[in-house]
Design a protein around this motif. Structure first.
Motif, PDB file in Angstrom:
ATOM      1  N   PRO A  47       1.787  11.092  -0.254  1.00 33.11           N
ATOM      2  CA  PRO A  47       2.538  10.437   0.813  1.00 33.11           C
ATOM      3  C   PRO A  47       1.996  10.809   2.190  1.00 33.11           C
ATOM      4  O   PRO A  47       1.264  11.785   2.350  1.00 33.11           O
ATOM      5  CB  PRO A  47       3.941  11.011   0.629  1.00 33.11           C
ATOM      6  N   LEU A  48       2.396  10.028   3.169  1.00 36.09           N
ATOM      7  CA  LEU A  48       2.125  10.351   4.565  1.00 36.09           C
ATOM      8  C   LEU A  48       3.260  11.249   5.050  1.00 36.09           C
ATOM      9  O   LEU A  48       4.432  10.973   4.788  1.00 36.09           O
ATOM     10  CB  LEU A  48       2.060   9.075   5.400  1.00 36.09           C
TER      11      LEU A  48
ATOM     12  N   GLY B 194      -0.164  13.891   2.898  1.00 34.96           N
ATOM     13  CA  GLY B 194       0.555  14.881   2.095  1.00 34.96           C
ATOM     14  C   GLY B 194      -0.294  15.392   0.950  1.00 34.96           C
ATOM     15  O   GLY B 194      -0.972  14.623   0.294  1.00 34.96           O
ATOM     16  N   PRO B 195      -0.262  16.680   0.699  1.00 33.04           N
ATOM     17  CA  PRO B 195      -1.009  17.237  -0.436  1.00 33.04           C
ATOM     18  C   PRO B 195      -0.277  16.960  -1.741  1.00 33.04           C
ATOM     19  O   PRO B 195       0.933  16.802  -1.757  1.00 33.04           O
ATOM     20  CB  PRO B 195      -1.030  18.735  -0.139  1.00 33.04           C
TER      21      PRO B 195
ATOM     22  N   ASP C  58       0.814  -1.213   0.000  1.00 30.07           N
ATOM     23  CA  ASP C  58       0.000   0.000   0.000  1.00 30.07           C
ATOM     24  C   ASP C  58       0.851   1.269   0.000  1.00 30.07           C
ATOM     25  O   ASP C  58       0.320   2.378  -0.019  1.00 30.07           O
ATOM     26  CB  ASP C  58      -0.943   0.026   1.208  1.00 30.07           C
ATOM     27  N   ALA C  59       2.175   1.117   0.005  1.00 26.86           N
ATOM     28  CA  ALA C  59       3.095   2.257   0.012  1.00 26.86           C
ATOM     29  C   ALA C  59       3.097   2.942  -1.352  1.00 26.86           C
ATOM     30  O   ALA C  59       2.593   2.398  -2.339  1.00 26.86           O
ATOM     31  CB  ALA C  59       4.507   1.780   0.369  1.00 26.86           C
ATOM     32  N   VAL C  60       3.677   4.136  -1.401  1.00 30.35           N
ATOM     33  CA  VAL C  60       3.773   4.852  -2.672  1.00 30.35           C
ATOM     34  C   VAL C  60       5.018   4.459  -3.460  1.00 30.35           C
ATOM     35  O   VAL C  60       5.107   4.711  -4.656  1.00 30.35           O
ATOM     36  CB  VAL C  60       3.709   6.390  -2.486  1.00 30.35           C
ATOM     37  N   GLY C  61       5.986   3.855  -2.797  1.00 29.35           N
ATOM     38  CA  GLY C  61       7.203   3.406  -3.456  1.00 29.35           C
ATOM     39  C   GLY C  61       8.082   2.667  -2.467  1.00 29.35           C
ATOM     40  O   GLY C  61       7.786   2.623  -1.267  1.00 29.35           O
ATOM     41  N   TYR C  62       9.150   2.075  -2.992  1.00 28.63           N
ATOM     42  CA  TYR C  62      10.071   1.360  -2.108  1.00 28.63           C
ATOM     43  C   TYR C  62      11.489   1.408  -2.664  1.00 28.63           C
ATOM     44  O   TYR C  62      11.716   1.655  -3.849  1.00 28.63           O
ATOM     45  CB  TYR C  62       9.648  -0.092  -1.894  1.00 28.63           C
TER      46      TYR C  62
END
Length: 168
Positions: free
Chosen positions: A148-149, A159-160, A112-116
């Motif tokens: 992002p958080l 995050g906007p 569920d992350a935006v990247g790694y």
């Protein structure tokens, strides 16, 4: 100058929120970290800072590899979970959270992350009550276009999506 004043001042700078993970003895481990930065593009190097008393720090140093999941705005509960020192260890810490093994380290990458970033340990440096871990990036990818958080003023914030226009 006090530690609380330092934290309050540093808290004025928003940071992203990550879960840093590793594999030790075949078992996955992870912790929430907001001290993360890219360091170099040639070669690809990132940095995370882990508390000297972190259960994960010695495991990453021992195994020589780790992964970093960049949390999405939807992952506030994951950030709190992996920051809780009372959470279970090993596989139980990841129960109910979709993840896959990083292609290099085998460490958990939260889906569920935006990247790694999946890394080999390049070097470690003691820095007061933390250890700075430099990682050679072996694999990486974008997982989502979600915001992002962020961590700001001791709070987790979604995050906007902001676009910065360059001056001409």
């Amino acid at each position: 100058m006090t530690t609380s004043h330092f934290r309050r001042t540093a808290g004025r700078f928003p940071t992203g929120v990550t879960v840093v993970s590793g594999i030790d003895g075949g078992r996955p481990h992870g912790t929430t970290v907001n001290a993360f930065a890219t360091v170099s593009l040639d070669p690809l190097v990132i940095m995370v800072a882990l508390g000297q008393r972190s259960r994960l720090r010695s495991r990453i140093v021992r195994s020589g590899a780790f992964a970093v999941s960049l949390l999405s705005a939807r992952q506030t509960s994951d950030a709190r979970w992996f920051a809780d020192p009372a959470r279970p260890d090993g596989e139980d810490a990841f129960a109910g959270r979709p993840w896959k093994p990083g292609p290099h380290s085998g460490a958990p990458v939260l889906l569920d992350a935006v990247g790694y970033f999946d890394c080999s340990v390049r070097a470690t440096h003691s820095a007061g009550d933390h250890t700075v871990v430099l990682g050679d990036v072996e694999a990486f990818d974008v997982l989502s276009d979600e915001p992002p958080l962020l961590f700001h003023d001791s709070r987790l914030l979604p995050g906007p999506a902001v676009q910065i226009k360059e001056r001409t």
